[in-house]
Structure formats: C-alpha cells, structure tokens
Design an enzyme around this catalytic site. Structure first.
Site, short mmCIF file in Angstrom:
data_model
loop_
_atom_site.label_atom_id
_atom_site.label_comp_id
_atom_site.label_asym_id
_atom_site.label_seq_id
_atom_site.Cartn_x
_atom_site.Cartn_y
_atom_site.Cartn_z
N ASN A 12 106.95 71.60 -27.63
CA ASN A 12 108.33 71.84 -28.05
C ASN A 12 109.10 72.40 -26.86
O ASN A 12 108.90 73.55 -26.47
CB ASN A 12 108.32 72.83 -29.23
CG ASN A 12 109.73 73.23 -29.66
OD1 ASN A 12 110.71 72.61 -29.25
ND2 ASN A 12 109.81 74.26 -30.49
N TRP A 13 109.95 71.55 -26.29
CA TRP A 13 110.68 71.97 -25.09
C TRP A 13 111.80 72.95 -25.40
O TRP A 13 112.35 73.57 -24.50
CB TRP A 13 111.29 70.75 -24.40
CG TRP A 13 110.31 69.85 -23.71
CD1 TRP A 13 108.95 70.01 -23.63
CD2 TRP A 13 110.62 68.65 -22.98
NE1 TRP A 13 108.41 68.99 -22.89
CE2 TRP A 13 109.41 68.13 -22.48
CE3 TRP A 13 111.81 67.97 -22.70
CZ2 TRP A 13 109.36 66.97 -21.72
CZ3 TRP A 13 111.76 66.81 -21.95
CH2 TRP A 13 110.55 66.31 -21.46
N LYS A 14 112.18 73.04 -26.67
CA LYS A 14 113.33 73.90 -27.04
C LYS A 14 114.54 73.53 -26.17
O LYS A 14 114.76 72.35 -25.93
CB LYS A 14 112.95 75.38 -26.93
CG LYS A 14 111.66 75.69 -27.69
CD LYS A 14 111.39 77.15 -27.80
CE LYS A 14 110.07 77.34 -28.55
NZ LYS A 14 109.80 78.73 -28.86
N HIS A 100 112.32 74.93 -37.62
CA HIS A 100 111.74 75.83 -36.63
C HIS A 100 112.33 77.23 -36.84
O HIS A 100 113.50 77.37 -37.19
CB HIS A 100 112.03 75.33 -35.21
CG HIS A 100 111.28 76.12 -34.18
ND1 HIS A 100 111.74 77.33 -33.73
CD2 HIS A 100 110.10 75.89 -33.56
CE1 HIS A 100 110.85 77.81 -32.85
NE2 HIS A 100 109.85 76.96 -32.74
N GLU A 102 113.42 79.39 -34.90
CA GLU A 102 114.64 79.70 -34.15
C GLU A 102 115.86 79.10 -34.84
O GLU A 102 116.93 79.68 -34.85
CB GLU A 102 114.50 79.20 -32.70
CG GLU A 102 113.55 80.11 -31.92
CD GLU A 102 112.76 79.43 -30.83
OE1 GLU A 102 113.10 78.32 -30.41
OE2 GLU A 102 111.75 80.04 -30.41
N GLU A 172 103.76 78.87 -37.92
CA GLU A 172 104.11 79.60 -36.69
C GLU A 172 104.57 81.01 -37.06
O GLU A 172 105.73 81.21 -37.44
CB GLU A 172 105.26 78.89 -35.98
CG GLU A 172 104.95 77.47 -35.55
CD GLU A 172 105.83 77.05 -34.39
OE1 GLU A 172 105.29 76.82 -33.32
OE2 GLU A 172 107.06 76.98 -34.57
N GLY A 178 106.70 82.92 -28.47
CA GLY A 178 107.32 83.30 -27.20
C GLY A 178 107.04 84.74 -26.81
O GLY A 178 107.66 85.27 -25.90
N SER A 217 102.53 81.12 -28.96
CA SER A 217 101.84 81.55 -27.74
C SER A 217 100.51 80.84 -27.50
O SER A 217 99.55 81.45 -27.00
CB SER A 217 101.66 83.08 -27.73
OG SER A 217 102.92 83.72 -27.76
N GLY A 238 105.15 75.85 -27.36
CA GLY A 238 106.46 76.03 -26.74
C GLY A 238 106.33 76.20 -25.25
O GLY A 238 106.16 75.23 -24.50
N GLY A 239 106.38 77.46 -24.80
CA GLY A 239 106.39 77.78 -23.36
C GLY A 239 105.38 77.01 -22.53
O GLY A 239 105.73 76.46 -21.47
P1 PGA Z 1 105.57 79.43 -27.86
O1 PGA Z 1 106.53 78.66 -28.91
O2 PGA Z 1 104.37 78.56 -27.64
O3 PGA Z 1 106.42 79.59 -26.63
O4 PGA Z 1 105.21 80.74 -28.49
C1 PGA Z 1 105.99 77.98 -30.01
C2 PGA Z 1 107.10 77.36 -30.82
O5 PGA Z 1 108.16 77.97 -30.96
O6 PGA Z 1 106.95 76.26 -31.35
#
Ligand code: PGA
Length: 255
Positions: A12-14, A100, A102, A172, A178, A217, A238-239
């Site tokens: 997930n590049w966000k 998601h 966010e 999640e 994050g 994470s 994500g990251g």
């Molecule tokens: P993260 O994000 O791996 O940076 O914790 C996961 C996500 O939001 O899907």
C-alpha cells in the site's frame, strides 16, 4: 494457512508515487519477483489513482494485481472529487482497498458507506480489500471484538453469502500502522481468527476460503513469523512496500 488459500501480499503506497516514481518502481520490482508462473503468493500494489494506468501498463502480463486505495459506491453523480468503479477498471485496476483506517480516521469513511462500497466493487468486477482494526484504547478497554464484529458485519452486510470469499479482509490494528509497533504473532493470529469466525457466522464455506491478511508494520524481518500463523493468509504492507527490495523480500517470505 491451508493450501487451498493462496497467500496474498499487497503493498500500500498510500500518498506516494508520481507516475515517474511508479514506473521506476515497477521496473525494479519485476526484476525481483519470481515470474507469475512460479509465483505462489498473489502480489498486489495499491497505488494512487493517478499512477494506476502507469502501474497497470508497466505490470501487464506479470500477474501482479493493481489496486486503487478507495472508490465511491455510485457509478456517477454529484460527488465532487470521487472516483467510481468503472473509472478504476478503465485505467487497469482490478482491486480496491476499502475502509483503510486512514480513510476512516482522517477522512470520515463510515461502515455505512463501506456496506455499499464492498458490494459495488464486487459487482463491477473489482476485488475488494476491506480493512478493519481497533485502536489502542479499544484494545485496552477489551473492545477489540466488538469493534471488529461491527466493522466486518456491516462491511459485508450487503454481500451475498456466495460472494463473501471473494472479499479480501485485512486486519490492521491501528496502533500498529506506521508505528513500528507490530502486533505479536499471537495477537495477530487471535484477531484474524476472530475475523474468520465472523465470516463463518454467515457461511462456514466462505470462512474456509476467505483470505484474511494482517497489516501494521510488516517488514522483511518480521514477515515470516506473522505469515506462518494458521489464520493469516498474507500481509498488507505500507512503509516497507515503498522499497521494491524490501517488498520483494516480504513476498519471498510468503512463498
Ligand atoms: P505500515 O502500514 O506497514 O506502514 O504499518 C500498513 C497499512 O497501513 O496498510
């Protein structure tokens, strides 16, 4: 996880990825992934709307799933700033992340809207990746199950039983996103098995087949112990997905 469920690793590049960055990324990633005929985990990339066409073009024939990060439930209408399923399909998306945390926390996404978005995505032929998860306060207050029950039940409410297994669910925990604070394998297993049981309340068969991912994470060095849990069928990353090398190492951990 049972062999019938194909593992799934989605990046997930966000809010990352101009088209130039996306093209470079895809070129590098393709050199790192096993080719699609030998690749056991399904691999997906969830990218900004503006990069969808570039990414789907660059990855054509590779078997990598290209996903958007949100979608409106209507096909068209007075919804300024929104994007619909037919628009996503036209630029090569075959999946879409919905709900998601966010989007829920920062942009007011509701379970009510998700109960329309998930079936709308399925009907359009997009694979929905429905995200659920509790906050740290909810976990500490013993409210995790109540929260997950609500999110899963409402998100899937308007999905017919025989389509439930076509939804991918990503558990999640918000406190692990994050933050570098990854859930322990036991915590992740407990919550994903609870999510699977919730699907089982609707259909035992779907519960066996539905894929439940863990997100929060996930990194190359912790992916292995998370992915070996019985009810965890993959990861939403994500990251660590922003670097093709580390993303490919997580894919390798699912092989
Ligand atoms: P993260 O994000 O791996 O940076 O914790 C996961 C996500 O939001 O899907």
């Amino acid at each position: 996880m049972p062999a019938e469920r194909t593992p799934y690793i989605a990046g997930n590049w966000k809010l990352w990825g101009t088209r130039a960055q996306a093209a470079d990324y895809c070129e590098r990633l393709l050199t790192l992934l096993p080719d699609s005929t030998r690749r056991r985990p399904e691999v997906g990339l969830c990218v900004p709307y503006t990069a969808l066409e570039t990414v789907s073009g660059a990855l054509e024939g590779s078997g990598v799933v290209v996903a958007a990060q949100n979608m409106h439930q209507a096909e068209s209408g007075a919804y300024t700033g929104e994007i619909s399923a037919p628009m996503l399909l036209e630029v090569g998306a075959t999946a879409v992340v919905l709900g998601h945390s966010e989007r829920r926390q920062l942009f007011g996404e509701t379970d009510r809207a998700l109960s329309e978005k998930v079936p709308a995505a399925l009907e359009a032929g997009l694979q929905p990746i429905l995200c659920v998860g509790e906050t740290e306060e909810e976990r500490e207050a013993g409210d995790m199950e109540r929260k997950l029950r609500h999110q899963v039940q409402e998100g899937l409410e308007q999905v017919a039983d025989d389509r439930l297994a076509d939804v991918v669910i990503a558990y999640e925990p918000i406190w692990a996103i994050g933050t570098g604070k990854v859930a322990t394998p036991d915590q992740a297993q407990e919550a994903t098995s609870f999510v699977r049981a919730l699907v089982g309340d609707r259909s035992k068969d779907a519960a066996e087949r539905v894929r439940v991912l863990y997100g929060g994470s996930v990194k190359p060095d912790n992916a292995g112990e998370i992915l070996e849990q019985a009810d965890i069928d993959g990861a939403l990353v994500g990251g660590a997905s922003l670097d093709p090398d580390s993303f490919a190492r997580i894919v390798a951990a699912a092989e």
